[in-house]
Scaffold this motif. Sequence first.
Motif, PDB file in Angstrom:
ATOM      1  N   GLY A  91       0.786  -1.224   0.000  1.00 29.54           N
ATOM      2  CA  GLY A  91       0.000   0.000   0.000  1.00 29.54           C
ATOM      3  C   GLY A  91       0.816   1.270   0.000  1.00 29.54           C
ATOM      4  O   GLY A  91       0.281   2.347  -0.286  1.00 29.54           O
ATOM      5  N   LYS A  93       3.002   3.748  -1.772  1.00 26.13           N
ATOM      6  CA  LYS A  93       3.044   3.938  -3.224  1.00 26.13           C
ATOM      7  C   LYS A  93       4.459   4.036  -3.785  1.00 26.13           C
ATOM      8  O   LYS A  93       4.641   3.895  -5.001  1.00 26.13           O
ATOM      9  CB  LYS A  93       2.271   5.201  -3.598  1.00 26.13           C
ATOM     10  N   GLN A 125       0.650  10.296   1.803  1.00 23.54           N
ATOM     11  CA  GLN A 125      -0.235   9.207   2.199  1.00 23.54           C
ATOM     12  C   GLN A 125      -0.550   9.277   3.685  1.00 23.54           C
ATOM     13  O   GLN A 125       0.271   9.762   4.487  1.00 23.54           O
ATOM     14  CB  GLN A 125       0.398   7.838   1.902  1.00 23.54           C
ATOM     15  N   GLU A 243      -7.669   2.232   3.466  1.00 26.40           N
ATOM     16  CA  GLU A 243      -6.409   2.240   2.705  1.00 26.40           C
ATOM     17  C   GLU A 243      -6.042   3.637   2.209  1.00 26.40           C
ATOM     18  O   GLU A 243      -5.658   3.830   1.053  1.00 26.40           O
ATOM     19  CB  GLU A 243      -6.503   1.231   1.559  1.00 26.40           C
ATOM     20  N   ASP A 444      -2.951   3.727  -5.757  1.00 25.29           N
ATOM     21  CA  ASP A 444      -4.304   3.346  -5.400  1.00 25.29           C
ATOM     22  C   ASP A 444      -5.172   3.609  -6.623  1.00 25.29           C
ATOM     23  O   ASP A 444      -4.735   4.244  -7.588  1.00 25.29           O
ATOM     24  CB  ASP A 444      -4.820   4.060  -4.147  1.00 25.29           C
ATOM     25  N   THR A 470     -10.812   5.336  -3.301  1.00 27.58           N
ATOM     26  CA  THR A 470      -9.568   4.781  -3.829  1.00 27.58           C
ATOM     27  C   THR A 470      -8.986   3.820  -2.800  1.00 27.58           C
ATOM     28  O   THR A 470      -9.080   4.037  -1.593  1.00 27.58           O
ATOM     29  CB  THR A 470      -8.531   5.875  -4.140  1.00 27.58           C
ATOM     30  N   ARG A 471      -8.382   2.753  -3.301  1.00 34.22           N
ATOM     31  CA  ARG A 471      -7.712   1.781  -2.448  1.00 34.22           C
ATOM     32  C   ARG A 471      -6.679   1.038  -3.274  1.00 34.22           C
ATOM     33  O   ARG A 471      -6.621   1.203  -4.505  1.00 34.22           O
ATOM     34  CB  ARG A 471      -8.722   0.833  -1.812  1.00 34.22           C
ATOM     35  N   HIS A 472      -5.876   0.177  -2.631  1.00 38.67           N
ATOM     36  CA  HIS A 472      -4.831  -0.538  -3.360  1.00 38.67           C
ATOM     37  C   HIS A 472      -5.170  -2.002  -3.612  1.00 38.67           C
ATOM     38  O   HIS A 472      -4.477  -2.672  -4.381  1.00 38.67           O
ATOM     39  CB  HIS A 472      -3.489  -0.443  -2.638  1.00 38.67           C
TER      40      HIS A 472
END
Length: 542
Positions: A91, A93, A125, A243, A444, A470-472
């Motif tokens: 997660g 980035k 983040q 996330e 994400d 948004t998420r991973h």
Amino acid sequence: MGKPVLLHSLLLSGLLLLAGLDVSLVNADDPYRFYTWTVTYGTISPLGAPQQVILINGQFPGPQLDVVTNDNLVLNLINKLDVPFLLTWNGIKQRKNSWQDGVLGTNCPIPPGSNYTYNFQPKDQIGSFTYFPSTGFHRAAGGYGAINVYQRPRIPVPYATPDGDFTLLVGDWYKTGHKALQASLDSGKSLPFPDGVLINGHTQATFSGDQGKTYKFRVSNVGLKNTLNFRIQGHTMKLIEVEGSHVVQNMYDSLDVHVGQSVNVLVTLNQAPKDYYIVASTRFTPKKLVASGVLHYTNSKTPVSGPLPAEPSYQLHGSMEQARTYRWNLTANAARPNPQGSFHYGKITTTNTIVLSNSAPLINGKQRYAVNGVSYVNADTPLKLADYFNIPGVFSTSSLQTVPNGGAATVATSVIPTSLHDFIEVVFQNDENAMQSWHLDGYDFWVVGFGSGQWAPAKRSTYNLVDALTRHTTQVYPNSWTAILVSLDNQGMWNMRSAIWERQYLGQQFYLRVWSPVQSLANEYFIPTNALRCGKAVGKSH
């Protein structure tokens, strides 16, 4: 060790050069946190029987990283196992910095008795993330831990400061050692059903709080195979963050957390002063595995009693409906001051569509897993190094098609080429009866649609183009599809994989090469001066 150290940038540059690290990452405004972690084997009994696990600094799970947005993390990882080892930062980035991603497509594994120093930021983040081993089947032995990224003091969050903060790493677990599990997979067999569920490495755990106060629970599914349902007896949960996305703050009695996913909830201790069960149990499985913890009111004189709270009565369709209620909080900021909703993703024209269909073929008589008929095999040279040094024959950009072709399954080291600043639509088509969980490193993405059956272009009319979160990592339900939108603004070589580790290990993964012909620090950092060399990259210099 791990508190931020504020140093003058010139002094810090000199120290980093001595350590063999890249001074292009130096920013005097962002604190540095230095860590030394040693990876060893140990023997513990998480399910009652002694077994070999992987410890970090003697801990299982590993140390918790509590950091702040944009902190610079300098982490020296010492490998005292008998095999090569890597950690990946699930997660995080790694903005412009896939060199630090910690997977076999970007990094040479750390040899036994050696070390490697990671140098990275949780750039812009916030939220709850995890780390775990990416090499072999080490993930089944532990070596995982939490990464909690807190907001900078000047950046508000859309809820009152909680009275406490609890991290729960939940996941299914095998009594069988990781080496035996890996050998079984290598022989062509699939894994059996797990033996239990752990909460922070145990089958039981206690979390204490004061009556009337509100606490944040960070829940991450660090397991290998199964979706887990999380619930607290007699209490509702307010979902606040998924996330790194602040979400519309709906109330839930329970939450399905799929493999590789993380959620943050607020729980107010507003019940009678006694103890209550905390439950994590497998979902959509014939046999139920359960781990139970305790929410202890500090003024309680009554222990937990009675049956465990039941899992929700709804099944796959209800779980999909729950997933659709996860919405972006458009007026809240995330790590930056600007509101999340200021980026109107739904108004951007996509540059291309990729449809990915997972499958479980037999190849040469052995169980494999594939994407669009291609089962991934690791190269002895990291793809990122091969790309940087122009080493031919390491990976293929033509073996994996961007739509299913129905052909016989094959094996390849597959890469899908894309361009920096593309805005792509990805559809995960799951024609199997098993739940899928897909993860993308480096990004994400907006989860804009879920649906049953076969995806078709007409399904775009059902997409959420206004406030999708948004998420991973996203789930894909059996015999269903999930659609995501991705803004490819992070140059590098990025792993897209099944978060279900047996499937990843046996080929359900590939890499996205996000590339620009303009080679600039504005797009990507230089190769680290301490980057390990292996395979065909041995002896290559900058």
